[in-house]
Design an enzyme around this catalytic site. Structure first.
Site, mmCIF file in Angstrom:
data_model
loop_
_atom_site.group_PDB
_atom_site.id
_atom_site.type_symbol
_atom_site.label_atom_id
_atom_site.label_comp_id
_atom_site.label_asym_id
_atom_site.label_seq_id
_atom_site.Cartn_x
_atom_site.Cartn_y
_atom_site.Cartn_z
ATOM 1 N N HIS A 62 -10.352 -35.720 11.618
ATOM 2 C CA HIS A 62 -9.634 -34.933 10.627
ATOM 3 C C HIS A 62 -9.879 -35.105 9.299
ATOM 4 C CE1 HIS A 62 -6.048 -37.009 9.946
ATOM 5 N NE2 HIS A 62 -6.178 -37.789 11.123
ATOM 6 N N ASN A 85 4.040 -40.673 3.396
ATOM 7 C CA ASN A 85 5.382 -40.479 3.441
ATOM 8 C C ASN A 85 6.197 -41.149 2.353
ATOM 9 O OD1 ASN A 85 8.427 -40.963 4.680
ATOM 10 N ND2 ASN A 85 7.567 -41.019 6.433
ATOM 11 N N GLY A 91 -2.297 -42.767 6.850
ATOM 12 C CA GLY A 91 -1.542 -41.561 7.006
ATOM 13 C C GLY A 91 -0.054 -41.852 6.429
ATOM 14 N N ARG A 144 10.677 -34.744 -4.569
ATOM 15 C CA ARG A 144 9.286 -35.692 -4.407
ATOM 16 C C ARG A 144 8.802 -35.102 -5.656
ATOM 17 N NH1 ARG A 144 4.949 -32.917 -2.043
ATOM 18 N NH2 ARG A 144 6.228 -31.361 -1.144
ATOM 19 N N SER A 193 1.357 -26.410 -3.508
ATOM 20 C CA SER A 193 -0.151 -26.106 -3.493
ATOM 21 C C SER A 193 -0.435 -24.703 -3.266
ATOM 22 C CB SER A 193 -0.663 -26.772 -2.095
ATOM 23 O OG SER A 193 -0.174 -26.324 -0.949
#
Length: 611
Positions: A11, A313, A309, A525, A557
């Site tokens: 992916h 987090n 990945g 964030r 985004s």
């Protein structure tokens, strides 16, 4: 020397190009094909990289692939043999695909590359790096550190699921590994699946959902699913999982442990799902902290690099930063498999050729992660006209003051500038922006612009020089990969009645001076915006600050749910016309929704497969 790095066939396929050790271009294939998480060979991304560097295929010296296909094939076979005869049906179905994409991958890569450069002897140029070494290389070599510990965590590479490494100068070596099927990434993905979200896509949602819940199931997870040692190493009890041989992540034993079947996609979320999210997040943070402390003890390093990945987090990353285990932390912005293309190329440059690292200058070598395509102003204007857009072209002074005023007026603004970002985050070049002071902005952007779940939080983009006035965080966070608390004096405490509201109902309660970017636990964030890496975005936020006194913008985004981030001016115009974005800025072109041809309106709400 030119080295092309590739990640593909799982992916988030991507390509990256090095010239004498410097990253000159990198992009994910999904941005060109408009297929989210595209796993196919990244032919469009390769062609972009060549064009950006102004070279032809025969000028590529080596092609580095991000993992070793035969080792992965070995793991697949051995796993099925270990669990035989369970899973034989899926094994029989998968075998033809494995033979084509894993066992004969060198042949497949050669054939795909031949479509780009028919006369090039690609097989002689192919190099292969192990998956987690690619991750480690992508984190350490571009980092601003002379030496660092490196922690990589994901679902699985060939055999490895987590690795501890150490880098000094141009040397990088793996110290310890945790192997499949014991995987922190797959454990998190099991809860992604169980709470009704899509694996390899919905992990962000679980992280965003966690603050609405309590970690009521954390002890159950520790007692039954994962045995965590003091050094952070762990083992999973595979009796509760189905990912080794089946078509689902969890099984009936898992369902029984947590009191019911998996949530169906799009089914209403309840408090139990929020508590499950909070619980797996808490366990993940425990493992990450213990692994980090262990690698610090083993290496004595003051600096830490993260990739894989799980390094996306940002809540765990922020906790790690606040705990002070390391003096400095740097996270690869394309920490997932896309970043493996960069790591494979860097591994070839430094390990295969033994070349030294680029000189350290206090900044990293990812150049803000702005590594994708850009468009000249005259090209933008031609493309927009051909798409039927109506626009004006104000000069910079007028543009920035006008857009700042639009933002202060509560409008959602599509902001398209310069080179596209590499990695999953929009960092001010392919972004949708909003006013963080608006209590309604988070819900509005989620439901009317992004067409996604209302609970998902948005990030604040803050001027680096104003960071400490608004957030309890004192370091750079240019890649939106650290979560930190809002400063206490900026918060608004909830009343007792508000505290009793059902989790997601708390969304409607302002919690700070910038409620649109303040999560229910008073966290955010962070993206710190720097004048040297993104002068236009920095200038826009500065104009907004001059107008409002607030040096922060909502940054999400530029896409709708299920769509890849926009790449071209045409992508931006389509998304603008298919959503409720009110203002679009592409270069110096300024577009307003109310003056566009209504015949060009699109229905983007149902245009893409849900993520």
């Amino acid at each position: 020397m030119y080295i092309l790095g590739l990640s593909a066939f799982y992916h988030d396929s991507a390509a990256a190009l090095l010239h004498d050790g410097r990253i000159v271009a990198a992009a994910q294939e999904e941005r060109f094909t408009r297929k989210k998480h595209d796993s196919g060979f990244p032919g469009h991304a390769v062609r972009y990289c060549l064009a950006e560097a102004g070279i032809t295929p025969d000028q590529i010296d080596h092609v580095a692939f991000y993992d070793k296909p035969f080792l992965k094939f070995e793991r697949l076979i051995e796993t099925y043999l270990a669990f035989a005869p369970r899973g034989f049906s899926s094994f029989r179905q998968a075998m033809p695909l494995w033979l084509g994409e894993k066992f004969f991958q060198r042949r497949l890569l050669d054939a795909e590359l031949k479509a780009i450069g028919p006369d090039v002897e690609w097989r002689k140029k192919l190099l292969f790096s192990e998956h987690h070494y690619s991750h480690a290389a992508s984190a350490y070599f571009p980092s601003p550190f002379e030496d660092a510990a490196v922690l990589t965590m994901d679902g699985v590479g060939e055999w490895t699921t987590s690795s501890l490494a150490y880098g000094r100068g141009s040397d990088l070596h793996i110290i310890k590994e945790i192997h499949f099927p014991h995987s922190l990434g797959l454990l998190y993905s099991a809860f992604t699946y169980y709470t009704g979200f899509k694996v390899n896509s919905g992990e962000y949602k679980v992280m965003g959902l966690a603050p609405y819940g309590e970690p009521k199931y954390a002890k159950l997870i520790r007692d039954h699913l994962i045995d965590i040692k003091d050094d952070g190493s762990f083992r999973l009890d595979m009796r509760y999982f189905n990912y080794c041989t089946g078509l689902t992540m969890t099984n009936a034993r898992f369902d029984a442990l947590f009191g019911g079947p998996p949530r169906k996609p799009e089914e209403r979320l309840d408090q139990r799902h929020m508590d499950l999210a909070a619980s797996i997040q808490a366990v993940t943070e425990e493992v990450v902290l213990k692994l980090a402390r262990n690698v610090q003890r083993e290496t004595g390093a003051k600096n830490l690099c993260l990739a894989g990945g799980v390094a996306l987090n940002c809540v765990a990353n922020g906790l790690l930063a606040r705990e002070g285990v390391f003096e400095n932390i740097w996270v690869q912005p394309a920490a997932g498999d896309a970043g493996g293309s960069v790591g494979a190329a860097l591994a070839a440059w430094h390990q295969h050729y033994g070349k030294p690292r680029l000189p350290l200058s206090g900044r990293d070598h990812i150049v803000g992660s702005y590594l994708g395509p850009s468009y000249a102003q005259d090209d933008i204007e031609t493309r927009l006209r051909n798409a039927g857009a109506i626009f004006t072209t104000p000069d910079d002074d007028s543009l920035f003051s006008t857009v700042a005023a639009d933002l202060a007026d509560g409008k959602a603004v599509g902001w398209f500038q310069g080179r596209m970002e590499f990695g999953p985050r929009a960092l001010g070049n392919r972004s949708i922006l909003g006013d963080p002071r608006s209590p309604a902005m988070q819900k509005t952007l989620n439901l009317k612009v992004k067409y996604r779940e209302s609970f998902r939080p948005f990030a604040p983009a803050v001027l680096r020089e104003d960071l400490s006035d608004w957030f309890e965080f004192g370091e750079d966070s240019p890649y939106m990969l650290m979560v930190a608390p809002i400063r206490k004096e900026r918060r608004r405490q909830m009343t007792a009645a508000e505290e009793q509201l059902f989790g997601i109902d708390k969304l409607n309660v302002p919690r700070s001076d910038i409620p649109a970017v303040t999560h229910v636990d008073y966290s955010a964030r962070l993206q710190t915006v720097h004048a040297d890496t993104n002068p236009r975005f920095h200038r826009l936020i500065s104009a907004f600050k001059a107008a409002t006194g607030c040096p922060v913008l909502v940054n999400t985004s530029f896409n709708v749910r299920g769509e890849p981030i926009v790449c071209t001016p045409e992508d931006a115009f389509r998304c603008f016309m298919g959503s409720e974005i009110e203002v679009l800025v592409v270069g110096n072109c300024l577009l307003r929704k109310e003056v566009q041809n209504p015949a060009l309106r699109l229905d983007y709400k149902n245009n893409f497969e849900l993520d």
